[in-house]
Design a protein around this motif. Structure first.
Motif, PDB file in Angstrom:
ATOM      1  N   LEU A 177      13.065 -12.999 -10.879  1.00  0.00           N
ATOM      2  CA  LEU A 177      12.937 -14.455 -10.879  1.00  0.00           C
ATOM      3  C   LEU A 177      13.245 -14.989 -12.278  1.00  0.00           C
TER       4      LEU A 177
ATOM      5  N   ASP B 235      13.083 -18.427 -14.500  1.00  0.00           N
ATOM      6  CA  ASP B 235      12.633 -19.809 -14.658  1.00  0.00           C
ATOM      7  C   ASP B 235      13.756 -20.592 -15.341  1.00  0.00           C
TER       8      ASP B 235
ATOM      9  N   LEU C  94      16.376 -16.667  -7.856  1.00  0.00           N
ATOM     10  CA  LEU C  94      15.942 -15.365  -7.368  1.00  0.00           C
ATOM     11  C   LEU C  94      17.157 -14.445  -7.239  1.00  0.00           C
TER      12      LEU C  94
ATOM     13  N   TYR D  33      14.981 -21.444  -5.598  1.00  0.00           N
ATOM     14  CA  TYR D  33      13.712 -21.849  -5.014  1.00  0.00           C
ATOM     15  C   TYR D  33      13.157 -23.042  -5.772  1.00  0.00           C
TER      16      TYR D  33
ATOM     17  N   TRP E  84      12.949 -14.371 -17.655  1.00  0.00           N
ATOM     18  CA  TRP E  84      12.987 -13.489 -16.485  1.00  0.00           C
ATOM     19  C   TRP E  84      11.595 -12.921 -16.207  1.00  0.00           C
TER      20      TRP E  84
ATOM     21  N   ASN F 203      13.997 -24.991  -9.368  1.00  0.00           N
ATOM     22  CA  ASN F 203      13.673 -24.598 -10.740  1.00  0.00           C
ATOM     23  C   ASN F 203      13.701 -23.094 -10.972  1.00  0.00           C
ATOM     24  N   TYR F 204      13.916 -22.318  -9.913  1.00  0.00           N
ATOM     25  CA  TYR F 204      13.840 -20.869 -10.050  1.00  0.00           C
ATOM     26  C   TYR F 204      15.043 -20.223  -9.371  1.00  0.00           C
TER      27      TYR F 204
END
Length: 530
Positions: free
Chosen positions: A232, A234, A216, A210, A240, A213-214
């Motif tokens: 999630l 980062d 999932l 997403y 986490w 940068n993320y």
């Protein structure tokens, strides 16, 4: 489910015109079809769906099949091994692409990369293969660095020029939750140390990226259970977290497939070791809100494990495409769905209510300012500390229209709020009924426990009485035996006395008859005197 078999279509345009929004439609290609399978991998390149490997009846597959959406026909990818393959130490028979299942397939530049998976060719580390869709050649990529342990059922996501791999199951069936990154420019693996609690070890989950940068992670399986949690990561801080989600309840599942289309993450199939998941669910990745796009029946091919899901734009239409899977039987069907365009939504701020309200006010003021600039409207902020007073000068009609729009949106929000309150009221009523039922069951349980204790006591008394009766019977029998023994002893004594008396009488008679030595001597004397 709004399934629809389409026969005799002329071209993809005619076919797509028959496909409704938010409903799965089966594609009925003419001619030959590849063998049914699951745990394969798939990707779309230039209106063509490439399907690589998989498993069927416990056998790994090594073929590469291609479905052309322009002709709606299947064909077999005529593969050949790159003669300049540097991995000369790999045992490959007849230059056939290695058979595997549970692998990942990523489109990178003009190639397809096959990552990890379970294979007949034994290996202790993850392998990466490259398939050139133009030349139909393939080769093994010589990766360096800290190469991960071999595995299958992992997730692999493309982030820029890097592959991010999470979890899976190794060759000894050990579940993993490690994170590795492969730099595609240097072909170097790196193990990543993350912060805070990582997801529990799992395999057959799905992953999505997403906003670049993320990462999932959703669902997946362990050896005893399935998950429905969302995690999630980062990718900047490698930390986490578990974002709070809203919307529809999502059932646990493993073996499902996912793909992203704009800000929506579509997830199809999977199961919980008892039944297949029938809902096609959608996560709005900017608001973390779950919804159900459509549903199918329990025995539908879309309620399968080990299927694949891809997104593509074909003939100007956004499509999500599924193939294969296993739900008691292996499938080789293609289904497509045209997702209904959804209104874009602002990202849900993970802040306090006050901060969210302030941010919403700033956003509204910014939007008004932009609209005013476009119409040369002077905007005057009365109090810029809380952005409450805004005086408009100029186009009053536009302002009135904006007010009407806001009023309409307010009515919609109020209507949805009323629906939520109604649902909460029903849930509260159901909860109260469940509490009453629980109390009644608790009372019934206490009653049953009391009856059980009473019955146990009665059974114990009966057992004691039975034992006492048995012992008394045995004692009476023993007493009778003792009395009989005493009588026998008396009879034996009488018989012994009788025997002694008889023996004495017999001895006396014997002496009288024989006379003994004295009688013989007396007789001899008498004879001599004569």
């Amino acid at each position: 489910m709004g399934e629809k078999d389409v026969n005799g279509v002329s071209g993809i345009t005619a076919f797509l015109s028959t496909v409704p929004y938010d409903q799965w439609t089966s594609v009925n290609p003419s001619g030959w079809r590849p063998s049914a399978r699951y745990k394969h991998a798939a990707a779309v390149v230039q209106d063509k769906l490439y399907v690589v490997g998989g498993s069927r009846n416990g056998r790994y597959l090594s073929d590469v099949q291609v479905f052309d959406f322009s002709t709606l026909k299947w064909s077999t990818f005529s593969q050949k091994m790159d003669s300049q393959d540097p991995k000369s130490d790999i045992n490959i028979s007849d230059q056939v692409f290695p058979a595997s299942a549970g692998h990942s397939l990523i489109k990178w530049e003009d190639k397809l990369l096959v990552i990890a998976g379970h294979s007949k060719e034994s290996s202790n580390t993850v392998r990466v293969w490259s398939i050139d869709v133009e030349t139909h050649s393939w080769s093994a990529i010589d990766a360096h660095g800290k190469v991960p342990i071999a595995r299958g059922g992992q997730s692999v996501s493309l982030v820029g020029s890097q592959l991010v791999m999470f979890g899976g199951e190794d060759n000894r069936r050990k579940l993993l939750n490690d994170l590795h990154i492969l730099d595609l420019k240097t072909m170097t693996w790196e193990v990543v140390e993350t912060k805070k609690a990582a997801p529990a070890p799992r395999f057959d989950h799905t992953a999505a990226v997403y906003a670049g940068n993320y990462l999932l992670i959703f669902g997946g399986s362990s050896h005893s259970t399935c998950f429905n949690d969302l995690h999630l990561l980062d990718l900047q801080t490698m930390e986490w977290s578990q974002p709070e989600t809203q919307g529809a309840y999502v059932t646990p599942r493993g073996g499902h497939a996912g793909t992203t289309l704009n800000e929506n993450w579509f997830i199809v199939g999977g199961g919980d070791n008892r039944s297949g998941a029938t809902e096609t669910i959608v996560l709005n990745t900017s608001k973390f809100v779950w919804s159900v796009a459509t549903s199918v029946t329990e025995r539908d091919p879309l309620a399968s494990e080990g299927l694949t899901l891809c997104s593509a734009t074909v003939d100007g239409e956004n499509l999500i495409i599924t193939f294969g899977g296993y739900n008691g039987r292996y499938n080789n069907e293609i289904f497509v769905m045209k997702p209904k365009p959804r209104d874009s939504v602002r990202p849900r701020l993970l802040q306090s209510a006050a901060a969210a309200a302030a941010a919403a006010s700033v956003t509204a003021a910014y939007a008004i300012n932009i609209a005013s600039d476009e119409k040369n409207i002077d905007v005057k902020i009365v109090d810029d500390s809380d952005i409450k007073g805004v005086q408009f000068e100029g186009d009053t009609n536009r302002v009135a229209a904006e007010i009407d729009l806001i009023s309409a949106e307010k009515k919609i929000v109020e209507s949805r709020l009323a629906e939520v309150r109604d649902v909460n009221s029903r849930l509260k009523g159901n909860l109260e009924e469940m509490n009453i039922s629980r109390n009644e069951l608790a009372k019934e349980l206490q009653s049953v426990q009391g009856q059980l204790e009473a019955e146990s006591a009665r059974c114990f008394k009966l057992e004691v009485l039975d034992l006492t009766h048995f012992l008394l019977t045995q004692i009476a029998a023993a007493q009778k035996k003792l009395e009989s023994l005493s009588s026998l002893e008396l009879q034996l004594e009488v018989l012994q006395q009788q025997k002694l008396h008889v023996e004495r009488n017999m001895a006396a008679d014997q002496r009288q008859k024989s006379g003994g030595v004295w009688q013989w001597m007396s007789g001899t004397t008498q004879n001599s005197e004569q």
